[in-house]
Design an enzyme around this catalytic site. Structure first.
Site, PDB file in Angstrom:
ATOM      1  N   HIS A   7       0.787  -1.315   0.025  1.00 14.30           N
ATOM      2  CA  HIS A   7      -0.044  -0.038  -0.015  1.00 14.30           C
ATOM      3  C   HIS A   7       0.723   1.230  -0.017  1.00 14.30           C
ATOM      4  CE1 HIS A   7      -2.863   2.605   2.380  1.00 14.30           C
ATOM      5  NE2 HIS A   7      -3.473   2.682   1.090  1.00 14.30           N
ATOM      6  N   ARG A   8       0.784   1.930  -0.985  1.00 11.88           N
ATOM      7  CA  ARG A   8       1.617   3.175  -1.086  1.00 11.88           C
ATOM      8  C   ARG A   8       3.100   2.743  -1.347  1.00 11.88           C
ATOM      9  NH1 ARG A   8      -1.181   7.214   3.112  1.00 11.88           N
ATOM     10  NH2 ARG A   8      -3.255   6.363   2.748  1.00 11.88           N
ATOM     11  N   GLU A  34       0.326  -0.458  -4.548  1.00 14.75           N
ATOM     12  CA  GLU A  34      -0.895   0.388  -4.810  1.00 14.75           C
ATOM     13  C   GLU A  34      -0.319   1.646  -4.620  1.00 14.75           C
ATOM     14  OE1 GLU A  34      -4.036   3.100  -2.979  1.00 14.75           O
ATOM     15  OE2 GLU A  34      -2.104   2.913  -2.295  1.00 14.75           O
ATOM     16  N   ASP A  36      -1.147   6.271  -5.171  1.00 11.67           N
ATOM     17  CA  ASP A  36      -2.226   7.341  -5.333  1.00 11.67           C
ATOM     18  C   ASP A  36      -1.847   8.254  -6.640  1.00 11.67           C
ATOM     19  OD1 ASP A  36      -4.047   6.376  -3.186  1.00 11.67           O
ATOM     20  OD2 ASP A  36      -1.942   6.977  -2.246  1.00 11.67           O
ATOM     21  N   HIS A  49      -0.641  11.284  -2.203  1.00 12.34           N
ATOM     22  CA  HIS A  49      -2.125  10.884  -1.605  1.00 12.34           C
ATOM     23  C   HIS A  49      -2.935  12.089  -1.263  1.00 12.34           C
ATOM     24  CE1 HIS A  49      -4.852   9.843   1.694  1.00 12.34           C
ATOM     25  NE2 HIS A  49      -4.908   8.602   1.222  1.00 12.34           N
ATOM     26  N   GLU A 109      -4.785   4.116  -7.892  1.00 10.44           N
ATOM     27  CA  GLU A 109      -5.760   4.878  -7.210  1.00 10.44           C
ATOM     28  C   GLU A 109      -5.996   6.421  -7.664  1.00 10.44           C
ATOM     29  OE1 GLU A 109      -6.466   5.102  -3.020  1.00 10.44           O
ATOM     30  OE2 GLU A 109      -8.415   6.376  -3.242  1.00 10.44           O
ATOM     31  N   LYS A 111      -7.284   9.895  -7.205  1.00  9.65           N
ATOM     32  CA  LYS A 111      -7.690  10.786  -6.324  1.00  9.65           C
ATOM     33  C   LYS A 111      -8.653  11.738  -6.924  1.00  9.65           C
ATOM     34  CE  LYS A 111      -6.328   8.870  -2.448  1.00  9.65           C
ATOM     35  NZ  LYS A 111      -7.256   8.143  -1.565  1.00  9.65           N
ATOM     36  N   ASP A 232       0.373  -2.050   4.483  1.00 16.04           N
ATOM     37  CA  ASP A 232       1.528  -0.961   4.857  1.00 16.04           C
ATOM     38  C   ASP A 232       2.843  -2.112   5.315  1.00 16.04           C
ATOM     39  OD1 ASP A 232      -0.092   1.190   4.563  1.00 16.04           O
ATOM     40  OD2 ASP A 232      -0.613   0.978   6.470  1.00 16.04           O
TER      41      ASP A 232
HETATM   42  O1  G3P Z   1      -6.862   1.806  -2.688  1.00 16.10           O
HETATM   43  C1  G3P Z   1      -7.198   1.377  -1.353  1.00 16.10           C
HETATM   44  C2  G3P Z   1      -6.809   2.640  -0.241  1.00 16.10           C
HETATM   45  O2  G3P Z   1      -5.501   2.955  -0.649  1.00 16.10           O
HETATM   46  C3  G3P Z   1      -7.713   3.605  -0.310  1.00 16.10           C
HETATM   47  O3  G3P Z   1      -7.605   4.772   0.909  1.00 16.10           O
HETATM   48  O4  G3P Z   1      -6.552   6.719   1.566  1.00 16.10           O
HETATM   49  O5  G3P Z   1      -5.005   4.784   1.588  1.00 16.10           O
HETATM   50  O6  G3P Z   1      -6.005   5.925  -0.533  1.00 16.10           O
HETATM   51  P1  G3P Z   1      -6.304   5.466   0.809  1.00 16.10           P
HETATM   52 MG    MG Z   2      -5.017   4.941  -2.110  1.00 18.05          MG
END
Ligand code: G3P
Ligand code: MG
Length: 250
Positions: A7-8, A34, A36, A49, A109, A111, A232
């Site tokens: 994640h990120r 993932e 953003d 993000h 993702e 935004k 994470d």
């Molecule tokens: O894509 C899933 C997750 O990343 C969504 O929430 O705020 O971490 O971008 P956020």
């Molecule tokens: Mg995200």
């Protein structure tokens, strides 16, 4: 085979949404991550993000008035650790070049912000097509903004996902999924029950859950039939979920 998405990037080991965080995926054997995306005034798609640079750079304020050349002055790594001093906010082109180099795959993702959404999806679609990575099934695109995902899907042939907060899931979620032509449901981990997973799987959707940082919860979700989790702490997961150390075609 269930999938772990960093994640990120490897965001507990390196500054989130930077090339350093994505490079570490390779080191830890994680194929999927993932990130953003948002867009600058000149149409450059960037990885970030928040709507401001306050939290993850050495500067403050929004970026919708900035251009690509402005990124050279901004440090996105020194807040996290000395070894990341000089790390830049990556552009979409930087991202795709690194993915080519390291054989990585990504869930991007979108935004969504009202005034810039059109520029963002247009430039994202163009960048993806130029990269050719969509033809290799190495890109998924998702957003909380399902209308925007629907618009994006019409101009770019990649699998897309709708992100839902499961606690506010609308009764017409399935109709939304059909309208978007989505392949994936991305529900929140918080509040997610087995009945939800059964319901999504019954309709034939892939299910990728965010954000899961405990191994036992991830195991429970995978046992329920979930296809992937965003975490994470991808470095903590066994290699069978990560794919770069094995031969699976994922
Ligand atoms: O894509 C899933 C997750 O990343 C969504 O929430 O705020 O971490 O971008 P956020
Ligand atoms: Mg995200």
């Amino acid at each position: 085979m269930p999938r772990v998405f960093a994640h990120r990037g490897m965001s507990s080991l390196a500054p989130e949404n930077t090339l350093a965080a994505f490079r570490l995926c390779r080191e830890h054997g994680v194929r999927w991550f993932e990130c953003d995306v948002d867009v600058l005034a000149d149409g450059t798609v960037i990885l970030t993000h928040d709507t401001t640079f306050d939290r993850c750079t050495n500067t403050t304020g929004g970026y919708y008035h900035l251009e690509k050349s402005d990124l050279e002055k901004i440090d996105a790594g020194s807040w996290f650790g000395d070894e990341f001093i000089g790390e830049r906010i990556p552009t979409l082109d930087d991202l795709f070049a690194l993915m080519e180099e390291l054989d990585l795959s990504v869930n991007i993702e979108i935004k969504s912000r009202e005034n810039t959404a059109h520029s963002l999806i247009t430039n994202l679609a163009q960048g993806i097509k130029q990269s050719g990575l969509n033809k290799q099934k190495r890109i998924i695109v998702s957003s909380f903004d399902c209308a925007l995902v629907a618009e994006f899907k019409k101009i770019c042939d990649v699998p897309v996902g709708c992100i839902f907060d499961i606690n506010t899931l609308a009764d017409d979620w399935a109709a939304t999924m059909k309208w978007v032509d989505a392949t994936y449901v991305n529900p929140s981990n918080n509040g997610l029950k087995r009945e939800h997973v059964d319901m999504f799987k019954k309709e034939g959707y892939g299910v990728n859950v965010w954000t899961v940082n405990e191994l036992d919860r991830a195991n429970q979700l995978f046992n329920w039939g979930v296809d992937g989790i965003f975490t994470d702490v991808a470095q903590k997961f066994p290699s069978r979920y990560k794919f770069l150390l094995k031969t699976e075609q994922n």
